[in-house]
Design a protein around this motif. Structure first.
Motif, short mmCIF file in Angstrom:
data_model
loop_
_atom_site.label_atom_id
_atom_site.label_comp_id
_atom_site.label_asym_id
_atom_site.label_seq_id
_atom_site.Cartn_x
_atom_site.Cartn_y
_atom_site.Cartn_z
N LYS A 156 0.90 -1.30 -0.13
CA LYS A 156 -0.10 -0.10 -0.23
C LYS A 156 0.72 1.28 0.12
CE LYS A 156 -3.59 -1.94 2.50
NZ LYS A 156 -4.38 -1.92 3.81
N VAL A 157 2.40 1.22 -0.37
CA VAL A 157 3.07 2.33 -0.19
C VAL A 157 2.45 3.38 -1.19
CG1 VAL A 157 4.25 1.35 -2.21
CG2 VAL A 157 5.45 2.96 -0.70
N PRO A 158 2.41 4.67 -0.65
CA PRO A 158 2.06 5.80 -1.54
C PRO A 158 2.73 6.06 -2.59
CG PRO A 158 2.37 6.48 0.87
CD PRO A 158 2.91 5.32 0.58
N ILE A 159 2.03 6.02 -3.82
CA ILE A 159 2.23 6.29 -4.99
C ILE A 159 2.07 7.41 -5.82
CG2 ILE A 159 2.90 5.44 -7.44
CD1 ILE A 159 2.60 2.56 -6.30
N ILE A 160 3.16 8.68 -6.08
CA ILE A 160 2.83 9.64 -7.04
C ILE A 160 3.24 9.57 -8.25
CG2 ILE A 160 3.19 12.09 -7.09
CD1 ILE A 160 3.75 12.41 -3.97
N PHE A 161 2.22 9.60 -9.25
CA PHE A 161 2.83 9.67 -10.70
C PHE A 161 3.29 11.05 -11.15
CE2 PHE A 161 0.33 5.94 -10.94
CZ PHE A 161 0.84 5.20 -11.97
N VAL A 162 4.26 11.16 -11.80
CA VAL A 162 5.14 12.45 -12.09
C VAL A 162 5.28 12.12 -13.68
CG1 VAL A 162 7.19 13.76 -11.83
CG2 VAL A 162 6.52 12.51 -9.90
N SER A 163 4.49 12.77 -14.32
CA SER A 163 4.61 12.78 -15.83
C SER A 163 4.04 14.10 -16.67
CB SER A 163 3.58 11.69 -16.18
OG SER A 163 3.73 11.40 -17.57
N SER A 164 4.67 14.06 -18.00
CA SER A 164 4.25 15.01 -18.57
C SER A 164 3.00 14.66 -19.64
CB SER A 164 5.38 15.61 -19.56
OG SER A 164 5.80 14.21 -20.37
N ALA A 165 2.56 13.26 -19.42
CA ALA A 165 1.55 12.95 -20.32
C ALA A 165 0.35 13.03 -19.09
CB ALA A 165 1.95 11.33 -20.34
N ASP A 166 -0.02 14.42 -19.12
CA ASP A 166 -0.94 14.84 -18.23
C ASP A 166 -2.12 15.07 -18.49
OD1 ASP A 166 -0.54 17.29 -19.57
OD2 ASP A 166 0.04 18.44 -17.82
N ASP A 167 -2.79 14.43 -19.80
CA ASP A 167 -3.96 14.50 -20.22
C ASP A 167 -5.10 13.88 -19.19
OD1 ASP A 167 -4.67 11.72 -21.57
OD2 ASP A 167 -2.73 12.43 -21.98
N ASP A 168 -6.51 14.25 -19.36
CA ASP A 168 -7.48 13.42 -18.51
C ASP A 168 -7.24 11.85 -18.58
OD1 ASP A 168 -8.12 15.94 -17.78
OD2 ASP A 168 -9.93 15.83 -18.85
N MET A 169 -7.31 11.33 -19.28
CA MET A 169 -7.11 9.85 -19.53
C MET A 169 -5.88 9.30 -18.70
SD MET A 169 -7.00 7.08 -22.96
CE MET A 169 -8.49 8.01 -23.68
N ASN A 170 -4.68 10.04 -18.82
CA ASN A 170 -3.47 9.37 -18.18
C ASN A 170 -3.65 9.67 -16.47
OD1 ASN A 170 -1.71 8.12 -20.18
ND2 ASN A 170 -1.69 10.03 -20.83
N ILE A 171 -4.27 10.88 -16.15
CA ILE A 171 -4.48 11.08 -14.71
C ILE A 171 -5.62 9.99 -14.19
CG2 ILE A 171 -5.35 12.59 -13.24
CD1 ILE A 171 -4.16 14.99 -15.00
N VAL A 172 -6.78 9.65 -15.00
CA VAL A 172 -7.54 8.70 -14.73
C VAL A 172 -6.94 7.37 -14.57
CG1 VAL A 172 -9.72 7.62 -15.11
CG2 VAL A 172 -9.63 10.06 -15.46
N MET A 173 -6.29 6.84 -15.56
CA MET A 173 -5.70 5.63 -15.59
C MET A 173 -4.51 5.59 -14.47
SD MET A 173 -4.98 2.68 -17.27
CE MET A 173 -5.41 3.12 -19.01
N ALA A 174 -3.84 6.72 -14.10
CA ALA A 174 -2.94 6.53 -12.74
C ALA A 174 -3.86 6.31 -11.61
CB ALA A 174 -2.16 7.89 -12.92
N MET A 175 -4.97 6.73 -11.40
CA MET A 175 -5.76 6.61 -10.02
C MET A 175 -6.37 5.33 -10.22
SD MET A 175 -4.91 9.47 -8.64
CE MET A 175 -3.49 9.55 -9.34
N ASP A 176 -6.81 4.91 -11.39
CA ASP A 176 -7.21 3.44 -11.44
C ASP A 176 -6.32 2.50 -11.20
OD1 ASP A 176 -9.94 4.76 -12.03
OD2 ASP A 176 -9.65 4.07 -14.19
N MET A 177 -5.29 2.56 -11.52
CA MET A 177 -4.21 1.61 -11.31
C MET A 177 -3.62 1.37 -9.65
SD MET A 177 -3.48 -0.29 -14.24
CE MET A 177 -5.42 -0.19 -14.09
#
Length: 224
Positions: free
Chosen positions: A74-95
């Motif tokens: 359950k380690v906290p994970i922060i995505f850091v990316s230039s691919a910041d469209d809505d689809m990638n942000i939603v995918m990051a949270m869903d994963m």
């Protein structure tokens, strides 16, 4: 704030080093992932309190590694990316991601996001609940073993035997030692039962691609 450990999974070495240098000034212990084929192993070995994870990586993307890490931690994970469209942000949270920071960003914003997530997350401190050796990963929370992209559930005795062997990786563990430890944990087991359970473990490991993981020293014991 306690001395937290942060794993940076970033393909751009210059960006990773900049983040590392900055965070170390805030008394974080920081490690930059080097083997992008084995991010789960890197995670298991470093046992971080938080992961900074880019989306675009060699071999497998950040979404894949986030879902793999979530199988045992359950380690906290922060995505850091230039691919910041809505689809990638939603995918990051869903994963299984906990936050998303868009590149480019101010280092002060990165620090603030990290501190806020650590404050929200830590009633536990770095509990990975994982043993890892030679690519095999044993989840101590639910008695599930993983190898590459496959997994298998273990019975109580199978789990305890494999745990004992992995905790003593590289060393011979005698049959008597295993049986004594199982008796102490109230997993009543005799010599014949031990043989049967080791055979079952071997079959399950073979089914997930980890054949010949356990070596037998006839009449003495086992090692991994």
């Amino acid at each position: 704030m306690p001395d937290y450990k942060i794993l940076i999974v970033e393909d751009d070495a210059a960006i990773a080093q900049t983040e590392k240098d900055h965070l170390e000034k805030w008394n974080f212990t920081v490690y930059c992932a080097k083997n992008f084929k084995e991010i789960v192993s890197e995670t298991a070995k470093f046992s971080p309190d938080l992961i900074l994870l880019d989306v675009k990586l060699p071999y497998y993307n950040g979404f894949y590694w986030c879902s793999e890490i979530r199988k045992f931690s359950k380690v906290p994970i922060i995505f850091v990316s230039s691919a910041d469209d809505d689809m990638n942000i939603v995918m990051a949270m869903d994963m299984g991601g906990d936050d998303f920071i868009s590149k480019p960003f101010a280092l002060s914003v990165l620090t603030a996001k990290i501190n806020a997530l650590l404050r929200r997350s830590y009633s536990f401190k770095g509990q990975m609940n994982l043993l890892e050796h030679n690519g095999l990963r044993l989840n101590l929370s639910d008695a599930e073993v993983f190898y590459e992209n496959k997994s298998a559930k273990l019975s109580r005795n199978e789990f305890k035997i494999l745990q004992i062997l992995m905790e003593n990786a590289g060393e011979m563990v005698s049959r008597d030692t295993i049986m004594i430890q199982l008796w102490e944990s109230e997993s009543f087991i005799d010599d014949n039962t031990l043989t049967v359970n080791v055979a079952r473990i071997r079959k399950k490991l073979n089914d997930i691609g980890a054949a010949d993981y356990i070596t037998t020293k006839k009449g003495i014991g086992y090692f991994v």
